[in-house]
Each structure stands twice: as C-alpha cells, then as structure tokens.
Design a protein around this motif. Structure first.
Motif, PDB file in Angstrom:
ATOM      1  N   ILE A 113       0.855  -1.220  -0.117  1.00 62.80           N
ATOM      2  CA  ILE A 113       0.172  -0.049  -0.011  1.00 62.80           C
ATOM      3  C   ILE A 113       0.982   1.179   0.044  1.00 62.80           C
ATOM      4  O   ILE A 113       1.922   1.213   0.723  1.00 62.80           O
ATOM      5  CB  ILE A 113      -0.870  -0.025   1.203  1.00 62.80           C
ATOM      6  CG1 ILE A 113      -1.783  -1.174   1.338  1.00 62.80           C
ATOM      7  CG2 ILE A 113      -1.816   1.099   1.315  1.00 62.80           C
ATOM      8  CD1 ILE A 113      -2.914  -1.205   0.321  1.00 62.80           C
ATOM      9  N   ALA A 114       0.530   2.128  -0.642  1.00 61.54           N
ATOM     10  CA  ALA A 114       1.278   3.514  -0.614  1.00 61.54           C
ATOM     11  C   ALA A 114       0.255   4.587  -0.665  1.00 61.54           C
ATOM     12  O   ALA A 114      -1.072   4.551  -1.164  1.00 61.54           O
ATOM     13  CB  ALA A 114       2.206   3.742  -1.643  1.00 61.54           C
ATOM     14  N   GLU A 115       0.402   5.933  -0.085  1.00 63.05           N
ATOM     15  CA  GLU A 115      -0.429   6.783   0.154  1.00 63.05           C
ATOM     16  C   GLU A 115       0.059   8.207   0.017  1.00 63.05           C
ATOM     17  O   GLU A 115       1.384   8.590   0.415  1.00 63.05           O
ATOM     18  CB  GLU A 115      -1.191   6.927   1.630  1.00 63.05           C
ATOM     19  CG  GLU A 115      -1.941   5.708   2.046  1.00 63.05           C
ATOM     20  CD  GLU A 115      -2.533   5.836   3.263  1.00 63.05           C
ATOM     21  OE1 GLU A 115      -3.768   5.543   3.453  1.00 63.05           O
ATOM     22  OE2 GLU A 115      -1.672   6.029   4.355  1.00 63.05           O
ATOM     23  N   PHE A 170      -3.457  18.237 -10.300  1.00 65.38           N
ATOM     24  CA  PHE A 170      -2.653  17.401  -9.196  1.00 65.38           C
ATOM     25  C   PHE A 170      -3.308  17.913  -7.919  1.00 65.38           C
ATOM     26  O   PHE A 170      -2.731  17.563  -6.832  1.00 65.38           O
ATOM     27  CB  PHE A 170      -1.198  18.201  -9.290  1.00 65.38           C
ATOM     28  CG  PHE A 170      -0.247  17.840 -10.312  1.00 65.38           C
ATOM     29  CD1 PHE A 170      -0.309  16.277 -10.708  1.00 65.38           C
ATOM     30  CD2 PHE A 170       0.365  18.749 -11.284  1.00 65.38           C
ATOM     31  CE1 PHE A 170       0.335  15.993 -11.988  1.00 65.38           C
ATOM     32  CE2 PHE A 170       0.754  18.404 -12.262  1.00 65.38           C
ATOM     33  CZ  PHE A 170       1.075  17.092 -12.878  1.00 65.38           C
ATOM     34  N   ASP A 171      -4.468  18.586  -7.759  1.00 65.16           N
ATOM     35  CA  ASP A 171      -4.939  19.000  -6.605  1.00 65.16           C
ATOM     36  C   ASP A 171      -5.873  17.725  -6.125  1.00 65.16           C
ATOM     37  O   ASP A 171      -7.301  17.752  -6.214  1.00 65.16           O
ATOM     38  CB  ASP A 171      -5.813  20.106  -6.865  1.00 65.16           C
ATOM     39  CG  ASP A 171      -6.288  20.662  -5.496  1.00 65.16           C
ATOM     40  OD1 ASP A 171      -5.725  20.528  -4.255  1.00 65.16           O
ATOM     41  OD2 ASP A 171      -7.127  21.617  -5.510  1.00 65.16           O
ATOM     42  N   ARG A 172      -5.215  16.683  -5.607  1.00 62.01           N
ATOM     43  CA  ARG A 172      -5.876  15.467  -5.227  1.00 62.01           C
ATOM     44  C   ARG A 172      -5.010  14.836  -4.293  1.00 62.01           C
ATOM     45  O   ARG A 172      -3.810  14.810  -4.127  1.00 62.01           O
ATOM     46  CB  ARG A 172      -6.265  14.544  -6.387  1.00 62.01           C
ATOM     47  CG  ARG A 172      -5.009  14.221  -7.178  1.00 62.01           C
ATOM     48  CD  ARG A 172      -5.325  13.312  -8.324  1.00 62.01           C
ATOM     49  NE  ARG A 172      -4.111  13.014  -9.037  1.00 62.01           N
ATOM     50  CZ  ARG A 172      -3.889  12.391 -10.099  1.00 62.01           C
ATOM     51  NH1 ARG A 172      -5.028  11.857 -10.525  1.00 62.01           N
ATOM     52  NH2 ARG A 172      -2.654  11.855 -10.607  1.00 62.01           N
ATOM     53  N   SER A 173      -5.653  13.783  -3.540  1.00 68.47           N
ATOM     54  CA  SER A 173      -4.615  12.815  -2.732  1.00 68.47           C
ATOM     55  C   SER A 173      -4.912  11.342  -3.690  1.00 68.47           C
ATOM     56  O   SER A 173      -5.722  11.354  -4.523  1.00 68.47           O
ATOM     57  CB  SER A 173      -5.498  12.457  -1.429  1.00 68.47           C
ATOM     58  OG  SER A 173      -6.953  12.079  -1.789  1.00 68.47           O
ATOM     59  N   LEU A 174      -3.965  10.687  -3.199  1.00 65.32           N
ATOM     60  CA  LEU A 174      -3.841   9.291  -4.075  1.00 65.32           C
ATOM     61  C   LEU A 174      -3.518   8.182  -3.134  1.00 65.32           C
ATOM     62  O   LEU A 174      -3.109   8.228  -2.169  1.00 65.32           O
ATOM     63  CB  LEU A 174      -2.493   9.398  -4.992  1.00 65.32           C
ATOM     64  CG  LEU A 174      -2.645  10.335  -6.192  1.00 65.32           C
ATOM     65  CD1 LEU A 174      -1.402  10.450  -6.906  1.00 65.32           C
ATOM     66  CD2 LEU A 174      -3.668  10.050  -7.247  1.00 65.32           C
ATOM     67  N   ARG A 175      -4.037   6.960  -3.491  1.00 63.21           N
ATOM     68  CA  ARG A 175      -3.663   5.689  -2.680  1.00 63.21           C
ATOM     69  C   ARG A 175      -3.333   4.685  -3.805  1.00 63.21           C
ATOM     70  O   ARG A 175      -4.108   4.692  -4.880  1.00 63.21           O
ATOM     71  CB  ARG A 175      -4.876   5.364  -1.875  1.00 63.21           C
ATOM     72  CG  ARG A 175      -5.005   6.212  -0.441  1.00 63.21           C
ATOM     73  CD  ARG A 175      -5.840   5.322   0.515  1.00 63.21           C
ATOM     74  NE  ARG A 175      -5.819   6.043   1.677  1.00 63.21           N
ATOM     75  CZ  ARG A 175      -6.541   6.954   2.359  1.00 63.21           C
ATOM     76  NH1 ARG A 175      -7.601   7.246   1.491  1.00 63.21           N
ATOM     77  NH2 ARG A 175      -6.611   7.247   3.297  1.00 63.21           N
ATOM     78  N   ALA A 176      -2.751   3.875  -3.573  1.00 62.76           N
ATOM     79  CA  ALA A 176      -2.062   2.904  -4.434  1.00 62.76           C
ATOM     80  C   ALA A 176      -2.146   1.514  -3.865  1.00 62.76           C
ATOM     81  O   ALA A 176      -1.853   1.353  -2.392  1.00 62.76           O
ATOM     82  CB  ALA A 176      -0.994   2.980  -5.429  1.00 62.76           C
ATOM     83  N   ILE A 177      -2.622   0.414  -4.508  1.00 62.07           N
ATOM     84  CA  ILE A 177      -2.333  -0.983  -4.055  1.00 62.07           C
ATOM     85  C   ILE A 177      -1.750  -1.858  -5.012  1.00 62.07           C
ATOM     86  O   ILE A 177      -2.050  -1.742  -6.224  1.00 62.07           O
ATOM     87  CB  ILE A 177      -3.828  -1.601  -3.497  1.00 62.07           C
ATOM     88  CG1 ILE A 177      -3.500  -2.779  -3.036  1.00 62.07           C
ATOM     89  CG2 ILE A 177      -4.698  -1.452  -4.559  1.00 62.07           C
ATOM     90  CD1 ILE A 177      -4.710  -3.695  -2.165  1.00 62.07           C
ATOM     91  N   ARG A 178      -0.838  -2.697  -4.671  1.00 68.04           N
ATOM     92  CA  ARG A 178      -0.113  -3.350  -5.891  1.00 68.04           C
ATOM     93  C   ARG A 178       0.070  -4.856  -5.336  1.00 68.04           C
ATOM     94  O   ARG A 178       0.157  -5.086  -4.269  1.00 68.04           O
ATOM     95  CB  ARG A 178       1.368  -2.644  -6.257  1.00 68.04           C
ATOM     96  CG  ARG A 178       2.403  -2.841  -5.128  1.00 68.04           C
ATOM     97  CD  ARG A 178       3.489  -2.900  -5.914  1.00 68.04           C
ATOM     98  NE  ARG A 178       3.861  -3.915  -6.622  1.00 68.04           N
ATOM     99  CZ  ARG A 178       4.961  -4.295  -7.379  1.00 68.04           C
ATOM    100  NH1 ARG A 178       6.096  -3.437  -7.460  1.00 68.04           N
ATOM    101  NH2 ARG A 178       5.141  -5.554  -7.849  1.00 68.04           N
ATOM    102  N   THR A 179      -0.006  -5.632  -6.146  1.00 64.25           N
ATOM    103  CA  THR A 179       0.739  -7.090  -5.920  1.00 64.25           C
ATOM    104  C   THR A 179       1.791  -7.294  -6.658  1.00 64.25           C
ATOM    105  O   THR A 179       2.354  -6.439  -7.117  1.00 64.25           O
ATOM    106  CB  THR A 179      -0.749  -8.015  -6.405  1.00 64.25           C
ATOM    107  OG1 THR A 179      -0.873  -7.781  -7.865  1.00 64.25           O
ATOM    108  CG2 THR A 179      -2.025  -7.678  -5.846  1.00 64.25           C
TER     109      THR A 179
END
Length: 487
Positions: free
Chosen positions: A375-377, A402-411
């Motif tokens: 996970i990354a935030e 770019f005015d946003r938050s982000l989350r990522a999930i990777r396998t």
C-alpha cells in the motif's frame, strides 16, 4: 547468549530502484558488494513518495493515514511509538545523522535518539540564521543578523549562518561531514552497549551537483560538465509547463542523478570502512534503502510529488549482517516492515511499537508469510496548488490536475492508483513495468477487486485525526525551499 547486534539504518534519500537494484548496476560497487554478501529485497515498496511521510512510516511501521505526518500536517506527533525509542528503551545507544531538514526535532523525528546531528549546522543549535544569509545583502543583512543574534548564542548563530550560506555545499550535501562525525563518534563511544545508528544521506536529491570528476564518467561524450550544470533543474516549472526540457537535457539530468548515486555509493563504502576499523561491522545489521524514488521526466514529472508510480515507490533495500544470508528475495516488502524486522534482529520486545505497527517482519527467523499486496498513500499535494501557482506564476489545467490525494495498492504483478478526484490507473506490471498503459477501462473487474481490497484495508485501523499546518522557523522554511519544497 550471543551479544545483540548493532543496527545501522541508512537511507539514500531519493534513490529509486530502477537505478540501484540488481548487480547489473556495477557502477554502485559498494551497494553491490553489500548485496552480494547480504540479502537484497528486489520488490521493496515505500509507503509514500516523499521524505516526511515515508520516514514517519519507516520510524513507526505505520502508513501515513495512521501516523498522520503528511502534507496536511507536517509533523510526527507524540503518542505513536517509534523505532528509535524502542531501541533506546531496549538498552541501545541511539544516534541519528540527518542531512534532510525534514528529519529533525522540528518535525517530530528526534524522539528516542540520544543524539541527533544535523549536518546543515556548523554548531548544533535550535536557532539557524540561514534564511537571512541567503536572502539579505549588504547593510540589510547586517541589520537583520544583528536583530536575530540576540536570540540564543550570538556566536553560534553567526557561525551557522555563515556556514550554511558560504561553505556547506562546497563539497557535497553533507555525506562527507556525516562520515567524519560517525568516525569520531565510533572512536569515542562507550563500547559496553550496542548502538542503533540512523543516517539520511541527501546526495541524490535535487539539485544534482555531483563532483565534476564523477559526473564526467556518466555524461555523454559530447556534453561538458559546464553544459550539464546549466541544464534547468526547476521541477515545478517543468511540471507546470513553464520550463521546457529537451530529450537531450533530460538525458543529462539522468546522468547527473546516476553520478550523485555513484558519489554516494563511494561514501557508503567509506562508512563501512569506519565500522570495520572500529571492529563493529561484523556485529552489525547494516541496512541500506531509499525513502522514495525520483521522476526525471518520467510520467511528465520531475522531483517526487503528485504521483504514486513505481519510479517513486520502488526503492532499493539491502540488509547485511547476522542471520541475513546471501541471496535475493523477490517477495513484496515495505518500508513499514523494517520496524518489526529490526526489532526481531535486535531481540527487542517493544510491545507498544509492535502492536501499533502495520508492518510485518521479514526477518529470516520470523516465519511470517509474505505480503499479498503493498500500500502507498499520498495524503495531500505537496507543494500545495497555491504554493505552486505562486512559484510558477500561472494557473493552468496542468497544475490543477494535481490537486488531489492518491492511494495505491499493488500485488506482485498488478497495481491500482486511485485518486480522490475519481481517477483510476491500472497497470500490469509484469508486462508494463514502466506503467505506460493505463488499463483501468479494459480491466474494470480487476480494478473493482483491488478497490475492494484497498477499502477493506482502510477499515482495519483508526486513521489519524490530524490537520492544519505546523509552524517552523524561518531558517527551516528557507532550507526546505532550497531543497525544492514549497510550503
């Protein structure tokens, strides 16, 4: 009972994996030497793409939404257990050498360290007059200095201002001074107790100013060092479209970045030799990693903001020392996993930190199954849109996106990046390691599955209730601006 090992945790600030993982990068001889006699983790993932939240995750074993240190709240608050405090309570001497202003007491990172040495100060002090020395001239500088000298020790304040302005960057971003301090500390310390030593080396960070002798090894034959130093390194102008860079110029910047890594690799070898000369290296768990990576034209970006691509999240990780055998591990690991792993290496209980941690130990004797996902935030844009507009003097769609938050999930093979603005990016990493083709529309069912996994993960813990800006001294703000961080 065998003596407990020392632990040295080295962060190569801004080191990305695509330049530092595997022995094919033989220009990093010292890092490869460690990897060939220790364990290299080829799929190490940072929990955030920039220094403050990534180091907070490293120190606490938690993610940004739990520890609360991010662009919306630039401070690691009291209350959450830290790795340094656990080692201190476990009977270790704890020292830190920081070359990055974020990693200081001002932002909550001193907790648990017996000593925190800041290389940007000639004499260690709470007051730094660097901003005055950088922004004032002539009689205006004299007047401003006279006003501030009354705060604290005037001799120390003046020495730090002069050092920060005129001397600090003559050789490097602090690696040389770091190694000298560690050498002297090793020579004078009490040998009766083991130590935990944290080091942040800053060299690969913008601006890239490697020594000429090293840079010339990496630059194309038709590019002089002078030309290379004249290439614009204005990340925010490039992102906003007010600064154009040709392919040739971007290639030069990548060469300078590799030269910075090569210089730092040499310093890493020097640090190892200091430990060997002190008779400590064989009894030390020696960890080298990156807190995040870098975009150098990748994805239309520079620096390490506004993105959760692998160029920013995939970092090197090598662990050398007792119980870490020679070889490569291709399982997913995260920097959040280092806290419980190092506690296991030192045989420290630290129940509060272990209970709070969201990491899982990958110590060879932990017998814990590998991660299924990482996970990354990116909790808020840094710099903010207001700061970016003020810097570039324009407001365009190229900025507002770019005015946003982000989350990522990777396998192991797939990755989803989800934006608070409703955007989705899905990549098949095995076939598209550079994340060039967004398959979110074509693979909508898989996107839904990963979104559900991400939401279920968010429901497993209570998120930090932090908001608002954190105050900092003028000198600290000025130094962060020097590093490219606009507040």
């Amino acid at each position: 009972m065998a003596p407990r090992p020392n632990v040295v945790l080295v962060v190569m600030d801004t080191a990305r994996a695509c330049e530092t993982v595997h022995e094919r990068y033989d220009y990093l001889s010292e890092l490869n030497r460690l990897a060939q006699t220790g364990t290299e983790y080829t799929k190490a993932v940072a929990s955030a793409p920039w220094t403050l939240p990534s180091h907070a995750s490293l120190f606490t074993g938690t993610y940004p939404s739990k520890h609360g240190a991010h662009a919306g709240h630039k401070h690691l608050d009291e209350g959450i257990p830290t790795l340094a405090k656990a080692f201190q309570d476990g009977g270790y001497e704890t020292v830190a050498v920081s070359n990055n202003t974020w990693i200081s007491e001002e932002f909550g990172f001193a907790r648990g360290f017996d000593t925190l040495y800041k290389t940007w100060q000639y004499v260690q002090a709470d007051i730094d007059l660097g901003k005055i020395a950088r922004t004032k001239q002539g009689t205006e500088m004299i007047h401003a200095l006279a006003t501030r000298l009354a705060e604290g020790n005037p001799v120390i304040n003046a020495a730090n201002a002069i050092y920060g302005q005129f001397f600090r960057k003559r050789t490097d971003d602090g690696a040389n001074r770091t190694n000298k301090w560690i050498r002297e500390w090793l020579a004078n310390r009490n040998d009766d107790e083991p130590f935990f030593c944290f080091v942040n080396y800053l060299e690969p960070h913008l601006e890239y100013r490697p020594p000429k002798s090293i840079a010339e090894r990496f630059l194309p034959n038709d590019v002089t060092y002078g030309e290379a130093m004249s290439v614009p390194q204005d990340a925010w102008g490039y992102i906003a479209g007010t600064v154009d860079l040709t392919d040739r110029q971007l290639g030069i910047l990548r060469a300078l970045y590799r030269a910075e890594l090569a210089y730092l690799d040499r310093c890493l070898g020097e640090l190892r030799r200091h430990l060997e000369a002190a008779g400590e290296f064989d009894d030390t768990v020696f960890v080298v990693t990156g807190d995040h990576g870098e975009n150098i034209g990748d994805h239309g970006l520079m620096d390490h903001q506004y993105s959760l691509h692998e160029t920013l999240l995939h970092v090197p990780l090598v662990v050398h020392g007792p119980r870490f055998e020679t070889g490569q591990v291709d399982d997913l690991v995260q920097l959040t996993d280092l806290a419980p792993t190092l506690l296991d290496a030192a045989d420290i209980d630290a129940p509060e930190l272990r209970d709070a941690s969201q990491g899982r130990s990958f110590h060879p004797e932990a017998e814990i199954p590998p991660r299924e996902h990482a996970i990354a935030e990116y909790m808020a844009p840094q710099p903010s849109m207001d700061a970016l507009r003020e810097r570039v003097g324009t407001s365009t769609d190229n900025i507002e996106r770019f005015d946003r938050s982000l989350r990522a999930i990777r396998t192991d093979d797939e990755k989803l990046i989800r934006g608070s603005d409703g955007t989705q990016e899905f990549y098949e990493l095995r076939n598209d390691p550079e994340e060039a083709t967004n398959l979110a529309t074509e693979r909508s069912e898989r996107v839904d599955t990963l979104e559900t996994m991400l939401d279920e993960w968010l429901d497993t813990f209570e998120r930090a209730d932090t908001s608002g800006e954190v105050s900092m001294t003028d000198a600290t703000e000025a130094r962060l601006e020097d590093l490219g961080y606009l507040q």
